[in-house]
Design a protein around this motif. Structure first.
Motif, short mmCIF file in Angstrom:
data_model
loop_
_atom_site.label_atom_id
_atom_site.label_comp_id
_atom_site.label_asym_id
_atom_site.label_seq_id
_atom_site.Cartn_x
_atom_site.Cartn_y
_atom_site.Cartn_z
N GLU A 82 -32.65 34.33 -35.18
CA GLU A 82 -31.56 35.20 -35.01
C GLU A 82 -31.04 36.45 -36.34
O GLU A 82 -29.96 36.55 -36.76
CB GLU A 82 -30.36 34.11 -35.37
CG GLU A 82 -30.42 33.08 -34.08
CD GLU A 82 -29.22 32.13 -34.49
OE1 GLU A 82 -27.88 31.70 -34.09
OE2 GLU A 82 -29.41 31.55 -35.14
N THR A 83 -32.24 37.36 -36.00
CA THR A 83 -32.99 38.38 -36.67
C THR A 83 -32.12 39.17 -35.94
O THR A 83 -33.43 38.99 -35.14
CB THR A 83 -33.24 38.12 -38.04
OG1 THR A 83 -34.56 38.19 -37.55
CG2 THR A 83 -32.91 37.32 -39.59
N PRO A 84 -31.96 40.20 -36.61
CA PRO A 84 -32.55 41.67 -35.51
C PRO A 84 -34.40 42.11 -35.66
O PRO A 84 -34.37 42.93 -36.36
CB PRO A 84 -31.24 42.64 -35.85
CG PRO A 84 -31.01 42.35 -37.07
CD PRO A 84 -30.92 40.83 -37.55
N HIS A 85 -34.86 41.27 -35.37
CA HIS A 85 -36.48 41.77 -35.62
C HIS A 85 -37.39 42.70 -34.65
O HIS A 85 -37.76 42.86 -35.57
CB HIS A 85 -37.11 40.11 -34.94
CG HIS A 85 -37.07 39.87 -33.15
ND1 HIS A 85 -36.67 39.61 -32.69
CD2 HIS A 85 -38.68 40.24 -32.75
CE1 HIS A 85 -36.63 39.07 -31.72
NE2 HIS A 85 -37.60 39.69 -31.67
N VAL A 86 -36.76 43.10 -33.60
CA VAL A 86 -37.28 44.17 -33.38
C VAL A 86 -37.10 45.58 -34.05
O VAL A 86 -37.64 46.43 -34.41
CB VAL A 86 -37.08 44.46 -31.75
CG1 VAL A 86 -37.66 45.38 -30.95
CG2 VAL A 86 -37.48 43.29 -30.80
N ALA A 87 -36.07 45.80 -34.60
CA ALA A 87 -35.60 46.82 -34.88
C ALA A 87 -35.77 46.78 -36.78
O ALA A 87 -36.52 47.77 -37.42
CB ALA A 87 -34.02 46.55 -35.26
N LEU A 88 -35.98 45.68 -37.39
CA LEU A 88 -36.48 45.53 -38.61
C LEU A 88 -38.29 45.76 -38.61
O LEU A 88 -39.03 46.31 -38.58
CB LEU A 88 -36.73 43.89 -39.10
CG LEU A 88 -35.66 43.77 -39.36
CD1 LEU A 88 -35.29 42.37 -39.56
CD2 LEU A 88 -34.68 44.39 -40.78
N ALA A 89 -38.46 44.82 -37.53
CA ALA A 89 -40.07 45.53 -37.32
C ALA A 89 -40.68 47.43 -37.14
O ALA A 89 -41.45 47.27 -37.27
CB ALA A 89 -40.90 44.88 -36.33
N THR A 90 -39.32 47.99 -35.96
CA THR A 90 -39.56 49.54 -36.27
C THR A 90 -39.93 50.50 -36.65
O THR A 90 -40.48 51.05 -37.66
CB THR A 90 -38.64 49.71 -35.37
OG1 THR A 90 -38.57 48.96 -33.75
CG2 THR A 90 -38.92 50.92 -34.74
N VAL A 91 -38.88 49.64 -38.23
CA VAL A 91 -38.53 50.58 -39.38
C VAL A 91 -39.46 49.67 -40.95
O VAL A 91 -40.12 51.39 -41.76
CB VAL A 91 -36.90 50.73 -40.07
CG1 VAL A 91 -36.09 50.80 -38.44
CG2 VAL A 91 -36.78 48.98 -40.28
N LEU A 92 -40.23 48.91 -40.47
CA LEU A 92 -40.87 48.31 -41.68
C LEU A 92 -41.98 49.04 -41.81
O LEU A 92 -41.85 49.48 -43.38
CB LEU A 92 -40.65 46.42 -42.40
CG LEU A 92 -39.89 45.63 -42.64
CD1 LEU A 92 -39.38 44.73 -42.30
CD2 LEU A 92 -39.40 46.41 -44.00
N PRO A 93 -42.54 49.15 -41.16
CA PRO A 93 -44.00 50.00 -41.36
C PRO A 93 -43.73 51.50 -42.33
O PRO A 93 -44.36 51.30 -42.37
CB PRO A 93 -44.52 50.44 -39.96
CG PRO A 93 -44.18 48.84 -39.30
CD PRO A 93 -42.50 48.93 -39.34
N ALA A 94 -42.57 52.15 -41.38
CA ALA A 94 -42.42 53.21 -42.18
C ALA A 94 -41.86 52.73 -43.85
O ALA A 94 -42.29 53.99 -44.74
CB ALA A 94 -41.46 54.26 -41.41
N VAL A 95 -40.73 52.62 -44.04
CA VAL A 95 -40.00 51.84 -45.32
C VAL A 95 -41.78 51.70 -46.06
O VAL A 95 -41.70 51.83 -47.79
CB VAL A 95 -39.69 51.52 -45.09
CG1 VAL A 95 -39.11 50.12 -46.74
CG2 VAL A 95 -38.64 50.85 -44.30
N VAL A 96 -42.76 51.14 -45.32
CA VAL A 96 -43.91 50.68 -46.06
C VAL A 96 -44.75 51.68 -45.78
O VAL A 96 -45.34 52.08 -47.24
CB VAL A 96 -44.26 49.47 -45.83
CG1 VAL A 96 -46.00 49.52 -47.35
CG2 VAL A 96 -43.44 48.16 -46.23
N GLY A 97 -44.75 52.35 -45.43
CA GLY A 97 -46.20 53.13 -45.03
C GLY A 97 -45.87 54.31 -45.43
O GLY A 97 -47.16 55.01 -46.55
N VAL A 98 -44.48 55.01 -45.85
CA VAL A 98 -44.52 56.39 -46.31
C VAL A 98 -44.70 56.44 -48.12
O VAL A 98 -46.26 57.51 -48.04
CB VAL A 98 -43.07 56.57 -45.65
CG1 VAL A 98 -42.70 58.43 -46.91
CG2 VAL A 98 -43.05 57.44 -44.65
#
Length: 480
Positions: free
Chosen positions: A334-350
């Motif tokens: 019950e977490t917003p997993h799609v939103a998290l999976a969308t932004v976390l690559p950028a948060v880590v990658g940049v």
């Protein structure tokens, strides 16, 4: 007869599960007070010199004013988008989308800074030099761990984060106390920087940097659905967090003014000044414990900020102003997993890519913090301006909130402008341009929706509502 919807517009999140302590933990983990106590004062010292303590005092007062303004919304609505949803109730959808985009930049940039900070202190714990490539590798590992925590559920990460913060703050206080009672020599080569004269540009930059220490204090406002008693727990968390943090930050800043005045310049400008002082005073065990505590605090900030970031995106997805899949939730966690999976690559990658390309770790951390503060302050200023308009719309406006909202907006925007004017293009002013370039797509998107698809803006500002299941069966008909 009044009718209630069969389902809340933000259904899917784990409803009414979090206690007040867990709601408070979200704000505390996003703020990362122990890491901020160690890192931010030395950065402010370099920019503001003798104006460091006044800068922290002004920053604390400004954040408290903003927090009070936000509680006016928090007492009346349980939102998932936090400040973004609040702004919609006063400024309408276009103002909310601009503020929400700025908030997304703030959450993402502070998460990037915290990821680098966690990697720097973890490298120190393992006895490694904080080389860009080494920090990049550790950052990638930590980013993967943060992803798992965020998707797994906010309750677990909130409890772990709060426990880590309490221990970390105790360690920071112990290290600073031990350093203060140790004998000190004559002023070191850092003294001219620490005692540099006060000028308005340096003070403004110091206030803006001081505000970075509080970034994320309002993130409990994104837990309106998951909190058990949101109209009580959220305002308390939003207001109490900066009160306690302000006392800790001013105390830590005062201690570092004394300690770094007697230190060599290379300690002041190092990525880990307090840890360096502990190392040079022979407090090796305390230095290791400090590295562990600060790394944990920064890691908690990564999870806390990405939790809030994911929920703002979730809210925008549910409203239809961003792709609908962002508004979906994990069937089990019950977490917003799609939103998290969308932004976390950028948060880590940049930050990992920047470090891998040779950028210095402290530079990446500081620059990301400055970009984040631009995002947060713009979002906070718009929400404060929206507050009296919201109260007027519902017939509850009085003189105090009207004055407080306008003052918070003017001081916030004025402080940003003064900070940009008081620095060089190679410093905060240049990073302000970076922020504006990042904000531009959000502004263009909001105006395009207003022009070409105004119907998609009608749902902006959704919040949790009572449903048929909230009342006795059969007492109120459902809306179909």
């Amino acid at each position: 007869m009044a009718q209630l919807p069969a389902e809340s517009p933000v259904a899917g999140l784990r409803r009414r599960r979090l206690s007040f302590v867990e709601v408070l933990a979200q704000s505390v983990s996003s703020l990362a007070p122990s890491a901020a106590m160690v890192v931010v004062p030395s950065i402010v010292l370099v920019a503001s010199g003798a104006a460091t303590l006044p800068a922290f005092a002004i920053a604390t007062a400004l954040v408290l004013l903003v927090g009070w303004c936000l509680t006016q919304f928090g007492r009346r609505m349980a939102a998932v988008g936090g400040t973004y949803s609040y702004t919609a109730k006063g400024l309408g959808p276009v103002g909310a989308l601009i503020g929400g985009w700025a908030l997304l930049i703030g959450y993402a940039a502070v998460a990037m800074a915290a990821l680098v900070g966690a990697a720097i202190y973890l490298a120190g714990l393992f006895g490694m030099t904080a080389s860009p490539f080494g920090v990049a590798g550790l950052g990638a590992v930590l980013g993967l761990a943060a992803t798992l925590f965020a998707v797994r559920g906010i309750q677990l990460s909130a409890r772990v984060a709060l426990g880590l913060e309490v221990v970390s703050i105790a360690l920071v206080v112990a290290v600073l106390t031990a350093l203060l009672v140790a004998p000190r020599g004559a002023p070191g080569s850092a003294a001219p920087v620490v005692d540099a004269g006060v000028h308005w540009g340096g003070l403004a930059v110091g206030v803006v940097l001081g505000v970075t220490a509080f970034m994320g204090f309002e993130s409990a406002a994104t837990l309106g659905v998951e909190a058990r008693r949101p109209l009580i727990a959220v305002p308390r968390a939003v207001l109490w967090t900066p009160v306690v943090a302000g006392v800790l930050f001013i105390g830590a800043a005062a201690a570092q003014v004394v300690l770094l005045r007697a230190a060599p310049l290379d300690v002041l400008t190092s990525p880990v000044p307090v840890a360096e002082l502990a190392q040079r005073d022979g407090l090796d065990l305390l230095r290791r414990l400090l590295d562990l505590g600060i790394a944990a605090s920064f890691f908690a900030c990564v999870t806390g900020s990405t939790n809030a970031l994911g929920r703002v995106l979730f809210s925008m997805g549910r409203e239809g102003v961003l792709p609908r899949p962002l508004g979906s939730t994990h069937p089990r966690f019950e977490t917003p997993h799609v939103a998290l999976a969308t932004v976390l690559p950028a948060v880590v990658g940049v930050p990992v890519v920047a470090l891998a390309l040779g950028a210095q770790a402290r530079t990446v951390l500081t620059d990301a913090l400055i970009v984040s503060v631009f995002g947060y302050v713009v979002a906070y200023a718009l929400a404060c301006l929206a507050m009296p308009l919201f109260l007027r719309r519902i017939g509850e406006l009085t003189a105090l909130p009207a004055v407080a909202g306008v003052v918070a907006f003017v001081v916030g925007v004025g402080g940003l402008a003064a900070a940009m004017a008081g620095t060089a293009w190679s410093g905060a002013r240049g990073l302000g341009v970076v922020f504006l370039l990042a904000l531009l797509p959000g502004v263009v998107w909001a105006l395009w929706l207003r022009w070409r698809s105004p119907g998609r803006l009608r749902a902006v500002g959704v919040y949790d509502q009572a449903t048929v299941s909230s009342v006795l069966p059969g007492s109120v008909p459902a809306v179909r």
